[in-house]
Design a protein around this motif. Structure first.
Motif, PDB file in Angstrom:
ATOM      1  N   GLN A  21       0.836  -1.202   0.000  1.00  0.00           N
ATOM      2  CA  GLN A  21       0.000   0.000   0.000  1.00  0.00           C
ATOM      3  C   GLN A  21       0.876   1.259   0.000  1.00  0.00           C
ATOM      4  N   LEU A  22       1.945   1.235   0.784  1.00  0.00           N
ATOM      5  CA  LEU A  22       2.857   2.380   0.852  1.00  0.00           C
ATOM      6  C   LEU A  22       3.539   2.574  -0.506  1.00  0.00           C
ATOM      7  N   VAL A  23       3.984   1.469  -1.118  1.00  0.00           N
ATOM      8  CA  VAL A  23       4.664   1.534  -2.410  1.00  0.00           C
ATOM      9  C   VAL A  23       3.714   2.092  -3.462  1.00  0.00           C
ATOM     10  N   ARG A  24       2.468   1.575  -3.464  1.00  0.00           N
ATOM     11  CA  ARG A  24       1.495   2.040  -4.442  1.00  0.00           C
ATOM     12  C   ARG A  24       1.215   3.535  -4.269  1.00  0.00           C
ATOM     13  N   GLY A  25       1.034   3.938  -3.004  1.00  0.00           N
ATOM     14  CA  GLY A  25       0.768   5.350  -2.711  1.00  0.00           C
ATOM     15  C   GLY A  25       1.928   6.231  -3.140  1.00  0.00           C
ATOM     16  N   PHE A  26       3.142   5.730  -2.914  1.00  0.00           N
ATOM     17  CA  PHE A  26       4.341   6.503  -3.243  1.00  0.00           C
ATOM     18  C   PHE A  26       4.477   6.642  -4.758  1.00  0.00           C
ATOM     19  N   ARG A  27       4.130   5.586  -5.476  1.00  0.00           N
ATOM     20  CA  ARG A  27       4.255   5.607  -6.935  1.00  0.00           C
ATOM     21  C   ARG A  27       3.176   6.449  -7.581  1.00  0.00           C
ATOM     22  N   THR A  28       1.920   6.250  -7.142  1.00  0.00           N
ATOM     23  CA  THR A  28       0.813   6.942  -7.811  1.00  0.00           C
ATOM     24  C   THR A  28       0.600   8.345  -7.235  1.00  0.00           C
ATOM     25  N   LYS A  29       1.153   8.614  -6.055  1.00  0.00           N
ATOM     26  CA  LYS A  29       0.925   9.877  -5.346  1.00  0.00           C
ATOM     27  C   LYS A  29      -0.565  10.148  -5.147  1.00  0.00           C
ATOM     28  N   LYS A  30      -1.345   9.071  -5.111  1.00  0.00           N
ATOM     29  CA  LYS A  30      -2.792   9.225  -4.914  1.00  0.00           C
ATOM     30  C   LYS A  30      -3.250   8.291  -3.814  1.00  0.00           C
ATOM     31  N   LEU A  31      -3.892   8.859  -2.817  1.00  0.00           N
ATOM     32  CA  LEU A  31      -4.413   8.030  -1.730  1.00  0.00           C
ATOM     33  C   LEU A  31      -5.843   8.452  -1.403  1.00  0.00           C
ATOM     34  N   ASP A  32      -6.539   8.987  -2.442  1.00  0.00           N
ATOM     35  CA  ASP A  32      -7.885   9.525  -2.229  1.00  0.00           C
ATOM     36  C   ASP A  32      -8.879   8.477  -1.737  1.00  0.00           C
ATOM     37  N   ASP A  33      -8.730   7.234  -2.227  1.00  0.00           N
ATOM     38  CA  ASP A  33      -9.707   6.207  -1.872  1.00  0.00           C
ATOM     39  C   ASP A  33      -9.438   5.599  -0.504  1.00  0.00           C
ATOM     40  N   ILE A  34      -8.343   6.022   0.122  1.00  0.00           N
ATOM     41  CA  ILE A  34      -8.034   5.493   1.454  1.00  0.00           C
ATOM     42  C   ILE A  34      -8.698   6.379   2.496  1.00  0.00           C
ATOM     43  N   SER A  35      -9.454   5.739   3.369  1.00  0.00           N
ATOM     44  CA  SER A  35     -10.094   6.504   4.430  1.00  0.00           C
ATOM     45  C   SER A  35      -9.041   6.989   5.421  1.00  0.00           C
TER      46      SER A  35
END
Lengths: 82, 82
Positions: A21-35
């Motif tokens: 999850q951290l890697v994905r967030g870091f790559r996409t710079k998007k965490l909008d769907d995460i509460s």
């Protein structure tokens, strides 16, 4: 079978669960769907687990929840930045 | 202080940590920013924790991880559907 080993393995797996999850967030710079509340609540709960592990002298619980708290703090920081 | 109570409280909080994520996912019907591997790995790890709890006869670990596995199975299902 050594139960401590099972606990350590369980801890290693659950702790590493937040890494993709951290890697994905870091790559996409998007965490909008995460509460926002997920990492917040998990940090509170895992801090209590950590305390529980310390009280029971259970090293598996201590390690797993220290790593879990760190990962969720990082996730929270990323959510705030992006 | 009763440590079992601390464990139960810790378990209740970490388990409920996934609920805001489920609610958010259900409302927005969007889980794109959630890594598929997070629930997958957490389910594997929490199943081992559950086993660990059963072996140690620790009711807090058993309850917390049963609920955790259920929540992450639901999250995984939602991720697949949406």
């Amino acid at each position: 079978m050594d139960w401590m080993l099972l606990g350590l393995l369980a801890g290693a797996i659950t702790s590493s669960g937040f890494i993709p999850q951290l890697v994905r967030g870091f790559r996409t710079k998007k965490l909008d769907d995460i509460s926002l509340y997920m990492p917040l609540v998990l940090i509170s709960g895992m801090t209590l687990w950590l305390l529980y592990g310390i009280m029971l002298h259970d090293i598996s619980i201590m390690i797993a929840n220290s790593v879990g708290v760190s990962c969720n703090l990082l996730l929270l920081t990323m959510k705030k930045i992006y």
